[in-house]
Scaffold this active site. Structure first.
Site, PDB file in Angstrom:
ATOM      1  N   LYS A  11      -5.488  10.233   5.649  1.00 44.27           N
ATOM      2  CA  LYS A  11      -4.171  10.875   5.771  1.00 44.27           C
ATOM      3  C   LYS A  11      -4.284  12.330   6.256  1.00 44.27           C
ATOM      4  O   LYS A  11      -5.372  12.925   6.241  1.00 44.27           O
ATOM      5  CB  LYS A  11      -3.464  10.806   4.410  1.00 44.27           C
ATOM      6  CG  LYS A  11      -3.118   9.371   3.965  1.00 44.27           C
ATOM      7  CD  LYS A  11      -2.316   9.379   2.663  1.00 44.27           C
ATOM      8  CE  LYS A  11      -1.929   7.975   2.247  1.00 44.27           C
ATOM      9  NZ  LYS A  11      -1.080   7.981   0.999  1.00 44.27           N
ATOM     10  N   TYR A  51       5.763   2.368   6.174  1.00 40.19           N
ATOM     11  CA  TYR A  51       5.984   2.435   4.714  1.00 40.19           C
ATOM     12  C   TYR A  51       7.336   1.838   4.315  1.00 40.19           C
ATOM     13  O   TYR A  51       7.856   2.168   3.250  1.00 40.19           O
ATOM     14  CB  TYR A  51       5.877   3.878   4.228  1.00 40.19           C
ATOM     15  CG  TYR A  51       4.464   4.323   3.892  1.00 40.19           C
ATOM     16  CD1 TYR A  51       3.710   3.665   2.915  1.00 40.19           C
ATOM     17  CD2 TYR A  51       3.875   5.415   4.521  1.00 40.19           C
ATOM     18  CE1 TYR A  51       2.419   4.067   2.585  1.00 40.19           C
ATOM     19  CE2 TYR A  51       2.581   5.836   4.193  1.00 40.19           C
ATOM     20  CZ  TYR A  51       1.866   5.153   3.221  1.00 40.19           C
ATOM     21  OH  TYR A  51       0.598   5.565   2.890  1.00 40.19           O
ATOM     22  N   PHE A  59      10.452   9.106  -3.162  1.00 41.47           N
ATOM     23  CA  PHE A  59       9.510   9.908  -2.386  1.00 41.47           C
ATOM     24  C   PHE A  59       9.405   9.479  -0.925  1.00 41.47           C
ATOM     25  O   PHE A  59       8.610  10.032  -0.166  1.00 41.47           O
ATOM     26  CB  PHE A  59       8.119   9.871  -3.049  1.00 41.47           C
ATOM     27  CG  PHE A  59       7.560   8.478  -3.250  1.00 41.47           C
ATOM     28  CD1 PHE A  59       6.942   7.797  -2.208  1.00 41.47           C
ATOM     29  CD2 PHE A  59       7.640   7.852  -4.481  1.00 41.47           C
ATOM     30  CE1 PHE A  59       6.427   6.520  -2.383  1.00 41.47           C
ATOM     31  CE2 PHE A  59       7.116   6.577  -4.676  1.00 41.47           C
ATOM     32  CZ  PHE A  59       6.511   5.908  -3.611  1.00 41.47           C
ATOM     33  N   ARG A  87      -9.840  -0.621  -2.236  1.00 40.69           N
ATOM     34  CA  ARG A  87      -8.990  -0.038  -3.276  1.00 40.69           C
ATOM     35  C   ARG A  87      -9.846   0.621  -4.364  1.00 40.69           C
ATOM     36  O   ARG A  87      -9.472   1.645  -4.918  1.00 40.69           O
ATOM     37  CB  ARG A  87      -8.075  -1.109  -3.901  1.00 40.69           C
ATOM     38  CG  ARG A  87      -7.091  -1.787  -2.947  1.00 40.69           C
ATOM     39  CD  ARG A  87      -5.953  -0.925  -2.477  1.00 40.69           C
ATOM     40  NE  ARG A  87      -5.253  -0.274  -3.551  1.00 40.69           N
ATOM     41  CZ  ARG A  87      -4.103   0.403  -3.376  1.00 40.69           C
ATOM     42  NH1 ARG A  87      -3.542   0.503  -2.171  1.00 40.69           N
ATOM     43  NH2 ARG A  87      -3.527   1.010  -4.384  1.00 40.69           N
ATOM     44  N   THR A  93      -3.789   5.847  -7.270  1.00 43.16           N
ATOM     45  CA  THR A  93      -2.835   6.592  -6.432  1.00 43.16           C
ATOM     46  C   THR A  93      -2.769   8.062  -6.831  1.00 43.16           C
ATOM     47  O   THR A  93      -2.799   8.951  -5.979  1.00 43.16           O
ATOM     48  CB  THR A  93      -1.431   5.954  -6.552  1.00 43.16           C
ATOM     49  OG1 THR A  93      -1.541   4.557  -6.303  1.00 43.16           O
ATOM     50  CG2 THR A  93      -0.453   6.591  -5.590  1.00 43.16           C
ATOM     51  N   ARG A 104     -10.116   9.542  -3.920  1.00 45.75           N
ATOM     52  CA  ARG A 104      -9.006  10.340  -4.430  1.00 45.75           C
ATOM     53  C   ARG A 104      -9.450  11.306  -5.531  1.00 45.75           C
ATOM     54  O   ARG A 104      -8.938  12.423  -5.611  1.00 45.75           O
ATOM     55  CB  ARG A 104      -7.875   9.426  -4.875  1.00 45.75           C
ATOM     56  CG  ARG A 104      -7.111   8.879  -3.642  1.00 45.75           C
ATOM     57  CD  ARG A 104      -6.260   7.709  -3.974  1.00 45.75           C
ATOM     58  NE  ARG A 104      -5.279   7.394  -2.934  1.00 45.75           N
ATOM     59  CZ  ARG A 104      -4.531   6.299  -2.930  1.00 45.75           C
ATOM     60  NH1 ARG A 104      -4.645   5.412  -3.910  1.00 45.75           N
ATOM     61  NH2 ARG A 104      -3.658   6.083  -1.953  1.00 45.75           N
ATOM     62  N   ASN A 114      -2.710  12.245  -0.977  1.00 44.04           N
ATOM     63  CA  ASN A 114      -3.848  11.656  -1.678  1.00 44.04           C
ATOM     64  C   ASN A 114      -4.908  11.056  -0.748  1.00 44.04           C
ATOM     65  O   ASN A 114      -5.622  10.126  -1.116  1.00 44.04           O
ATOM     66  CB  ASN A 114      -3.358  10.656  -2.729  1.00 44.04           C
ATOM     67  CG  ASN A 114      -2.545   9.535  -2.112  1.00 44.04           C
ATOM     68  OD1 ASN A 114      -2.386   9.462  -0.891  1.00 44.04           O
ATOM     69  ND2 ASN A 114      -2.024   8.666  -2.947  1.00 44.04           N
ATOM     70  N   HIS A 117      -4.876   5.801   2.607  1.00 42.14           N
ATOM     71  CA  HIS A 117      -4.084   4.584   2.383  1.00 42.14           C
ATOM     72  C   HIS A 117      -5.018   3.395   2.484  1.00 42.14           C
ATOM     73  O   HIS A 117      -5.947   3.400   3.295  1.00 42.14           O
ATOM     74  CB  HIS A 117      -2.988   4.439   3.460  1.00 42.14           C
ATOM     75  CG  HIS A 117      -2.386   3.062   3.464  1.00 42.14           C
ATOM     76  ND1 HIS A 117      -1.373   2.698   2.613  1.00 42.14           N
ATOM     77  CD2 HIS A 117      -2.727   1.938   4.162  1.00 42.14           C
ATOM     78  CE1 HIS A 117      -1.100   1.410   2.811  1.00 42.14           C
ATOM     79  NE2 HIS A 117      -1.902   0.931   3.747  1.00 42.14           N
ATOM     80  N   GLU A 128      -0.528  -4.755   8.591  1.00 46.03           N
ATOM     81  CA  GLU A 128      -0.831  -3.342   8.832  1.00 46.03           C
ATOM     82  C   GLU A 128      -1.870  -3.177   9.950  1.00 46.03           C
ATOM     83  O   GLU A 128      -1.768  -2.249  10.763  1.00 46.03           O
ATOM     84  CB  GLU A 128      -1.321  -2.690   7.536  1.00 46.03           C
ATOM     85  CG  GLU A 128      -0.199  -2.533   6.519  1.00 46.03           C
ATOM     86  CD  GLU A 128      -0.649  -1.997   5.167  1.00 46.03           C
ATOM     87  OE1 GLU A 128       0.204  -1.894   4.274  1.00 46.03           O
ATOM     88  OE2 GLU A 128      -1.844  -1.677   5.003  1.00 46.03           O
TER      89      GLU A 128
HETATM   90  N1  UDP Z   1       3.518   8.309  -3.435  1.00 43.35           N
HETATM   91  C1  UDP Z   1       4.161   9.494  -3.799  1.00 43.35           C
HETATM   92  N2  UDP Z   1       4.669   9.607  -5.071  1.00 43.35           N
HETATM   93  C2  UDP Z   1       4.544   8.607  -5.991  1.00 43.35           C
HETATM   94  C3  UDP Z   1       3.891   7.413  -5.622  1.00 43.35           C
HETATM   95  C4  UDP Z   1       3.387   7.301  -4.334  1.00 43.35           C
HETATM   96  O1  UDP Z   1       4.297  10.402  -2.991  1.00 43.35           O
HETATM   97  O2  UDP Z   1       5.010   8.771  -7.137  1.00 43.35           O
HETATM   98  C5  UDP Z   1       2.963   8.185  -2.066  1.00 43.35           C
HETATM   99  C6  UDP Z   1       1.432   8.331  -2.040  1.00 43.35           C
HETATM  100  O3  UDP Z   1       1.059   8.982  -0.839  1.00 43.35           O
HETATM  101  C7  UDP Z   1       0.999   6.875  -2.052  1.00 43.35           C
HETATM  102  C8  UDP Z   1       2.072   6.232  -1.156  1.00 43.35           C
HETATM  103  O4  UDP Z   1       3.268   6.897  -1.538  1.00 43.35           O
HETATM  104  O5  UDP Z   1      -0.322   6.726  -1.569  1.00 43.35           O
HETATM  105  C9  UDP Z   1       2.252   4.742  -1.318  1.00 43.35           C
HETATM  106  O6  UDP Z   1       2.448   4.450  -2.699  1.00 43.35           O
HETATM  107  P1  UDP Z   1       1.731   3.210  -3.380  1.00 43.35           P
HETATM  108  O7  UDP Z   1       2.367   3.007  -4.718  1.00 43.35           O
HETATM  109  O8  UDP Z   1       1.703   2.050  -2.432  1.00 43.35           O
HETATM  110  O9  UDP Z   1       0.238   3.766  -3.645  1.00 43.35           O
HETATM  111  P2  UDP Z   1      -1.164   3.397  -2.945  1.00 43.35           P
HETATM  112  O10 UDP Z   1      -1.120   1.948  -2.561  1.00 43.35           O
HETATM  113  O11 UDP Z   1      -1.310   4.321  -1.747  1.00 43.35           O
HETATM  114  O12 UDP Z   1      -2.193   3.690  -3.998  1.00 43.35           O
HETATM  115 MG    MG Z   2       0.284   0.898  -1.497  1.00 43.67          MG
END
Ligand code: UDP
Ligand code: MG
Length: 140
Positions: A11, A51, A59, A87, A93, A104, A114, A117, A128
Site C-alpha cells: 500500500k 474495495y 472508513f 494472510r 488488520t 503489519r 497498514n 492487502h 482481484e
Molecule cells: N480498514 C480501516 N479501518 C477499519 C478496518 C479496515 O481503515 O476499521 C481498512 C484497512 O486498510 C484494511 C482495509 O480497510 O486493510 C480492508 O479491511 P478488511 O477488514 O478487509 O481487512 P484486511 O483484509 O485488509 O485485513
Molecule cells: Mg480484506
C-alpha cells in the site's frame, strides 16, 4: 494442500517509506513466489471498485483516498496454501493485534494505513488478480 495464487498489494504508506523490498522478502522467506508484479497508482474510483465489498463501512471513503494517495505494488503470490499463508505473513488488520514478525507488526502505521492487502478466499483472489493482471502477464 493445493497450489494457489493470491493478490497482494503493497500500500501507499509502505511504498512511501521505501519498504517494497523488505515486504517482498517476507513473502519469499515464507515460501511464496512473486509470479507477477507491477507498480501503479490508482484513481480513487479504481480503488473504490477494488474495495466495493466495503462500500457501506464508515472508513470506505478514507480507504479509497488513501489507496489512491501514492503508488502501490500489486503482486500475484503463488504457493501451497498461498491465500492463508499470505494472510499469516501480513498479520492482523490492526497492527496492535498483529503477531510479532508479521508485515503489519513490523511496518503498519495504523489500522487504515497498514502496509499490505491480501485476498481472503479463493473466489476473491481470482477476481482481484483479474482486476489488475491479464493472463499474458502471469508467466509463473
Ligand atoms: N480498514 C480501516 N479501518 C477499519 C478496518 C479496515 O481503515 O476499521 C481498512 C484497512 O486498510 C484494511 C482495509 O480497510 O486493510 C480492508 O479491511 P478488511 O477488514 O478487509 O481487512 P484486511 O483484509 O485488509 O485485513
Ligand atoms: Mg480484506
Amino acid at each position: 494442500m493445493a497450489l494457489e495464487r493470491t493478490l497482494s498489494i503493497i500500500k501507499p504508506d509502505a511504498t512511501r517509506r521505501n519498504l517494497t523490498g523488505k515486504i517482498a522478502a517476507k513473502f519469499e522467506d515464507a515460501g511464496l513466489r512473486i509470479v507477477a508484479s507491477k507498480r501503479i497508482q490508482m484513481t480513487p474510483a479504481q480503488a473504490g471498485v477494488f474495495y466495493e465489498v466495503h462500500k457501506e463501512r464508515p472508513f470506505y471513503g478514507e480507504l479509497c483516498e488513501f489507496m489512491a494517495s501514492g503508488p502501490v505494488v500489486v503482486q500475484v503470490l503463488e504457493g501451497e496454501g498461498a491465500i492463508a499463508k499470505n494472510r499469516e505473513v501480513m498479520g492482523a488488520t490492526n497492527p496492535k493485534d498483529a503477531a510479532p514478525g508479521t508485515v503489519r507488526a513490523d511496518f503498519a502505521e495504523s489500522v487504515g494505513e497498514n502496509s499490505v492487502h491480501g485476498s481472503d478466499a479463493a473466489d476473491t483472489a481470482a477476481a482481484e488478480i483479474a482486476y489488475f493482471f491479464s493472463g499474458l502477464e502471469l508467466v509463473g
